[in-house]
Design a protein around this motif. Sequence first.
Motif, PDB file in Angstrom:
ATOM      1  N   CYS A  30       1.146  -1.399   0.330  1.00 26.50           N
ATOM      2  CA  CYS A  30      -0.058   0.370   0.216  1.00 26.50           C
ATOM      3  C   CYS A  30       0.798   1.285   0.341  1.00 26.50           C
ATOM      4  CB  CYS A  30      -0.704  -0.009   1.605  1.00 26.50           C
ATOM      5  SG  CYS A  30      -2.122   1.575   2.103  1.00 26.50           S
ATOM      6  N   ALA A  31       0.955   2.113  -1.199  1.00 26.53           N
ATOM      7  CA  ALA A  31       1.754   2.617  -1.297  1.00 26.53           C
ATOM      8  C   ALA A  31       1.085   4.551  -1.796  1.00 26.53           C
ATOM      9  CB  ALA A  31       2.637   2.671  -2.463  1.00 26.53           C
ATOM     10  N   SER A  48       6.073   6.127   0.644  1.00 26.13           N
ATOM     11  CA  SER A  48       5.808   5.688   2.038  1.00 26.13           C
ATOM     12  C   SER A  48       5.179   4.112   1.517  1.00 26.13           C
ATOM     13  CB  SER A  48       5.469   6.805   3.357  1.00 26.13           C
ATOM     14  OG  SER A  48       5.885   8.033   3.210  1.00 26.13           O
ATOM     15  N   LEU A  49       5.559   2.607   2.705  1.00 26.31           N
ATOM     16  CA  LEU A  49       4.380   1.981   2.090  1.00 26.31           C
ATOM     17  C   LEU A  49       4.499   1.258   3.326  1.00 26.31           C
ATOM     18  CD1 LEU A  49       6.904   2.003  -0.378  1.00 26.31           C
ATOM     19  CD2 LEU A  49       5.693   0.228  -1.291  1.00 26.31           C
ATOM     20  N   LEU A  50       3.368   0.775   3.060  1.00 22.19           N
ATOM     21  CA  LEU A  50       2.983  -0.805   4.162  1.00 22.19           C
ATOM     22  C   LEU A  50       3.342  -2.385   3.537  1.00 22.19           C
ATOM     23  CD1 LEU A  50      -0.643   0.923   5.919  1.00 22.19           C
ATOM     24  CD2 LEU A  50       2.068   1.334   7.389  1.00 22.19           C
ATOM     25  N   LEU A  51       4.053  -2.881   4.171  1.00 24.83           N
ATOM     26  CA  LEU A  51       4.269  -4.241   3.501  1.00 24.83           C
ATOM     27  C   LEU A  51       3.017  -5.194   4.343  1.00 24.83           C
ATOM     28  CD1 LEU A  51       7.877  -3.807   3.207  1.00 24.83           C
ATOM     29  CD2 LEU A  51       6.105  -2.962   1.666  1.00 24.83           C
ATOM     30  N   ARG A  52       3.096  -5.805   3.136  1.00 16.95           N
ATOM     31  CA  ARG A  52       2.407  -7.625   4.020  1.00 16.95           C
ATOM     32  C   ARG A  52       3.135  -8.678   3.393  1.00 16.95           C
ATOM     33  NH1 ARG A  52      -4.251  -7.589   5.874  1.00 16.95           N
ATOM     34  NH2 ARG A  52      -4.352  -5.441   7.408  1.00 16.95           N
ATOM     35  N   ARG A 111       4.412  -8.111   8.860  1.00  7.93           N
ATOM     36  CA  ARG A 111       3.862  -6.514   8.256  1.00  7.93           C
ATOM     37  C   ARG A 111       5.305  -6.014   8.388  1.00  7.93           C
ATOM     38  NH1 ARG A 111       0.122  -9.323   8.336  1.00  7.93           N
ATOM     39  NH2 ARG A 111      -1.986  -8.297   8.743  1.00  7.93           N
ATOM     40  N   GLY A 112       5.367  -4.795   7.092  1.00  8.66           N
ATOM     41  CA  GLY A 112       6.240  -3.990   6.493  1.00  8.66           C
ATOM     42  C   GLY A 112       5.916  -2.766   7.190  1.00  8.66           C
ATOM     43  N   ILE A 113       6.932  -1.978   7.369  1.00 10.68           N
ATOM     44  CA  ILE A 113       7.457  -0.159   6.386  1.00 10.68           C
ATOM     45  C   ILE A 113       8.657   0.190   5.908  1.00 10.68           C
ATOM     46  CG2 ILE A 113       7.231   2.138   7.112  1.00 10.68           C
ATOM     47  CD1 ILE A 113       5.681   1.644   9.985  1.00 10.68           C
ATOM     48  N   LEU A 114       7.729   0.430   4.125  1.00  9.30           N
ATOM     49  CA  LEU A 114       9.585   1.053   3.820  1.00  9.30           C
ATOM     50  C   LEU A 114       8.800   2.280   3.090  1.00  9.30           C
ATOM     51  CD1 LEU A 114      10.622  -0.976   1.125  1.00  9.30           C
ATOM     52  CD2 LEU A 114      10.564   1.490   0.999  1.00  9.30           C
ATOM     53  N   TRP A 132      -4.962  -2.428  -0.537  1.00 11.15           N
ATOM     54  CA  TRP A 132      -3.495  -2.914  -1.148  1.00 11.15           C
ATOM     55  C   TRP A 132      -3.555  -3.680  -2.024  1.00 11.15           C
ATOM     56  CZ3 TRP A 132      -0.243  -4.086   2.794  1.00 11.15           C
ATOM     57  CH2 TRP A 132      -0.758  -3.483   4.301  1.00 11.15           C
TER      58      TRP A 132
END
Lengths: 383, 383, 383, 383
Positions: B222-223, B239-243, B249-252, B380
């Motif tokens: 999710c960017a 900024s991204l949320l990651l699965r 889970r992640g943040i990039l 997503w």
Amino acid sequence: MSAPLRYAMVGGGRDAFIGAVHRHAMALDGQFRLVAGALSSSPDKARASGRDLGLPDDRNHGSWQALLEDELKRPPGERIDLVSIVTPNHVHHEVAKAFAEAGFHVVCDKPLVHTGEQAQDLVETTRRKGIVFGVTYNYGGYPMVREARELVRSGAIGTVRKVVAEYHQGWLATQLEETTNKQAGWRTDPARSGVAGAIGDIGSHAENLLATVTGLEIEALCADLTTFVPGRRLDDDGSLLLRLRGGARGILSASQIATGCENDLTLRVFGSTGSLAWRQEEPNLLVHAPLDGPRRVLTRGSPWLSEAAKRACRLPTGHPEAFIEAFANVYLGVAADIRARAAGVAADPVAADYPRVEDGARGVRFIERTVQSAASAAKWTPM
Amino acid sequence: MSAPLRYAMVGGGRDAFIGAVHRHAMALDGQFRLVAGALSSSPDKARASGRDLGLPDDRNHGSWQALLEDELKRPPGERIDLVSIVTPNHVHHEVAKAFAEAGFHVVCDKPLVHTGEQAQDLVETTRRKGIVFGVTYNYGGYPMVREARELVRSGAIGTVRKVVAEYHQGWLATQLEETTNKQAGWRTDPARSGVAGAIGDIGSHAENLLATVTGLEIEALCADLTTFVPGRRLDDDGSLLLRLRGGARGILSASQIATGCENDLTLRVFGSTGSLAWRQEEPNLLVHAPLDGPRRVLTRGSPWLSEAAKRACRLPTGHPEAFIEAFANVYLGVAADIRARAAGVAADPVAADYPRVEDGARGVRFIERTVQSAASAAKWTPM
Amino acid sequence: MSAPLRYAMVGGGRDAFIGAVHRHAMALDGQFRLVAGALSSSPDKARASGRDLGLPDDRNHGSWQALLEDELKRPPGERIDLVSIVTPNHVHHEVAKAFAEAGFHVVCDKPLVHTGEQAQDLVETTRRKGIVFGVTYNYGGYPMVREARELVRSGAIGTVRKVVAEYHQGWLATQLEETTNKQAGWRTDPARSGVAGAIGDIGSHAENLLATVTGLEIEALCADLTTFVPGRRLDDDGSLLLRLRGGARGILSASQIATGCENDLTLRVFGSTGSLAWRQEEPNLLVHAPLDGPRRVLTRGSPWLSEAAKRACRLPTGHPEAFIEAFANVYLGVAADIRARAAGVAADPVAADYPRVEDGARGVRFIERTVQSAASAAKWTPM
Amino acid sequence: MSAPLRYAMVGGGRDAFIGAVHRHAMALDGQFRLVAGALSSSPDKARASGRDLGLPDDRNHGSWQALLEDELKRPPGERIDLVSIVTPNHVHHEVAKAFAEAGFHVVCDKPLVHTGEQAQDLVETTRRKGIVFGVTYNYGGYPMVREARELVRSGAIGTVRKVVAEYHQGWLATQLEETTNKQAGWRTDPARSGVAGAIGDIGSHAENLLATVTGLEIEALCADLTTFVPGRRLDDDGSLLLRLRGGARGILSASQIATGCENDLTLRVFGSTGSLAWRQEEPNLLVHAPLDGPRRVLTRGSPWLSEAAKRACRLPTGHPEAFIEAFANVYLGVAADIRARAAGVAADPVAADYPRVEDGARGVRFIERTVQSAASAAKWTPM
């Protein structure tokens, strides 16, 4: 120094964590004196705790209702000036409401209440009764957080573009709530903690810190909440993208399963002409990186800090101040406001610097919207 | 030590940044010798650059096509072993494709190509031709990144739960592309850089680092991509949320407007029984925090590191190694693989440790999906 | 770039530490090419080591005498330009003397020789023969050490008052010389290492760093040398008070039993209007604290650095350079001086920046005086 | 919690620094209550200061003699339990002596007195009268200093070999005593400060910290004291070599002209099997480097700390405690000892952990010997 303000504490008995912090903070500067209490929801424990603290029997109550009733009977010169509410979250609203309605000043721990309606009710009561109502978002009490806020206000970093707020703890990485740990117990229980776990307990601190320093409100957010520890009923980790007023973007991460982290609250603010970085575990430093020169490491107590930061210091540079001192600064702000009202004058804004019921209400809204967003397939949930 | 491998460089002429880095890295260990080149898209500049580097006139070409044609005419004992492609991104595909088809080993800078189709084409060509194809995601060459990967693999931090990968630079906080800065020029130009700016140039490094250390692929993202600098045509912040596969889970976060940041690539991995933290600007350290003891500060060169980390070191502890050495480690991996193939043996996996064309292809897919997500109202976007 | 200078190496065979560092450093920038060697005092090991490095048989010698004899027979266009001497200390003098007398440029590792007489002999030979003679006090090759030197010269910290130089290692905290560790063996052997242990091996680096940055010479010193590890024959720890020209005071600590320290060379310089602090293990930073403002964290590669620092950088800020790059900078200085002499022009002083035979001689005097002081009941021993 | 102990303060009026620190520290835990005072040597200022603090007129005295006389007239239930002496140094002896002779418990700031004779007198008086006499070497109150002491005691770092204690401040880098700065005024005045400047004011803290953690006494020292700021009458910088009982060596540096330093007290202890490092400005950390594994970063509040360290904490890990809390820990030790004596029981040694009059006397001897050594041509001056 004027005579200390008299206060009662609700909650904060034996085994409580944050109640003791409030008492240390209130004792530090001699501005407050504990005169009464209802220190636990269990009457026996409440009274035992009060005896530990040296409360006389007639002001050591088994319930907050008894405390309130007793105070209202006392003459003004003896009656408490304020109540400090340090119970688990679910009790906040009814206690704060009752004391506020009775005209007492209130300090309440965060998150303020469980729902936006309750929060709005307290905002309205506070205004109607003309009382002081502080919410202990304590991190804004750190001098270098105040310096950061003043630097943003002064334009030192230009227009804010991106903000990264993190609050990482690791203490709930295992199923601690199945042990006798009282803190873990209520914080992971929806009935006592509210709709959110980590995002309510610490994410709301990150939101407050971000708002305090940048002055920007969140317009929309996109949240991913997760419960990693099996059997847990509330989120123990949250990651959010933020859109802030004026076009800035943000990331907010709050986690209580971040192994190896202790109380790792950090804020980084990137502006068009510089940036700021602060870390709670090294609170006496603030890094300011201007676009056109080397990083400047600002330290608490330095003569080149803002008035707001300097007045929040007790000690010279290099003599570190920390958590309790910052907490005490919030209470000093509350005291300044109470004394100004008693004197019928406008409070000095540098002195009366503390988070108010409106900040508490915004925090509750943040929690609600985060939970909504986490359940939504849409990217953005407006605040 | 065997005789050095002969290489040609495409791109990397005067004023180029990364070409010089490749040459330093290839020179460091004596495993490679520059024998030919087409160092710029401008024939005159190409030849002038080649003369700077001491290339003889007959192997100093005005175009990569001329280089390739010439090499194919040369006898095997004189012909290059590999080509190193360090041009702006838009040239990667055709050069890599041509040399690969001709059977030369290839090292190509990242991001590999502009589109997933191009990437897949190179993956297939590489397999069909049986060549070595490395992609210079150089940060995996750091010994302490390899240590982090080995610790994850060994179970030292349990199950990975949350990952935070950041790559923050501030050098594009102003409209640098309007100056004569060559690096800023092509990196902000969609025709040469591709569909993404910061997320392609550095976000893809963060993705690669995350994947390398955790071994986990992104399942959905999710960017939020933003262009902060007026007049710029590509994102300068993401900024991204990651699965991630397996429930992590992640943040990039990737930004080139992060004022005050230089080349601030960091990775934090929180597992069920411990965490790891690494920062590119202090690359000789890796912090490992186990759940049940104090933080351990692991340092490059220590006897208690994994074999993979130890073999990536040239110097004892306390004698820091840095960017060029890490870059050189990627090339050592490539050299080991080329030599193993020449010898007809299976490469030692610890020696032949380098990012491959498939990693490059995954990076391209990451960039494409991020741009798609940024344009989508859905939370997503699957990878 | 001109054609590489041809060099021979004496010492630095299999198992040697510093010889490999010299070769990496000389390879990095393409300014030097190894063409001959006598890589060990053992003829068989020398030749095996030379084969490892790809030396042709006719230039791969079993002794430095054979190397020298052979070079003198070769035509100028083939003959080495310089010799790099990386043997244990006791061999330095005779090799350096012989090659210098033969007119070859010399680079010699530190400490230069065993005695002041030997050192003076090399100084005189160097002058008489008009050769370049570099001594690899490598730490002055770090860009931020050069920046520190330039800041002192520019008056940025006023008059130097107090200097603290430390070089702490822990690798000799146990009796490592009783194992097969080659480095420990010769460094703790008076016959090969000279009159001093830690103070010679690393204390002399600290002296050089102090002198390089401050420009101040030691006038008198007061030393306490200790051998902590049972059975060891040379000091493994030294603590000194220093009196510097112009009234500044100093402390110098050198230890190889400082458990937990890796290669912890640090320098702090306190002047009347500011201070500087540098640490070898984080070499890309230099902290400058002016009297009247916050600490400034200067970073390698920044546009606001001095010309001397900027020209010592290969990479932009945030892309760390480290030990090998600093070492290579010393060699770049040597190369610039050799090329200037070959061209019959004065060398650019910013380019030809390297420690000279006179610095090596001063280092030897420092070691001798320290050992004298340690044996003396008088407080101060003049330099 | 028992009722607070009643105390009087001598010194610490308006503009004083350390008096306020004592009051904050004593308030923090609710163990002490200020009931009387003679807060300045100027009667008017004394009384004004007392009014600031809310002292009633009859216990707000213009001189310490008046205070003492008045206290002796009061009934036991009202009389002070202890006096806290926070005047400039030259007043310490007569006040402490008088109150001790009268049987009051005493806390006195450091350095204890001006001469060894005075110190010995107080030691004997203390023993004879059976009182509690604490000296506020406050840095031993930090939990992580206590952890360091316990680790040394437990053998975690083997035999202590080398110790480096530094206390660097920069605030006296200019002739601040010529301004209205009260702190600078008396600290640089031999009549009020004693025979030493920096070495007395802060060097003695470094000595105490070293002795507290290592348990080792200094056998001989070699000092170089300097006055850098023109016109100043006492040393503003000192450098010492130390020989410690059992063969350990040490370096002690104390400076008030160390520009850029704030309150930079540090201790490093190198033992045969590990080392410890602590820094006052980051007091919640202690680095323990064992010989055979990576550095361990110990943090205040962790479950794996010693009992002594854990009981010195008020807050969980990551919630920093700092200068005032450490200071308060010294007072908690004093309180525990006073209460134990009142109860006629032996004090719990973990609770009654504070520096005693004997530590103060050793500190005075250290100052005297340092000044002697600085004037001596002999290297070693015995303690």
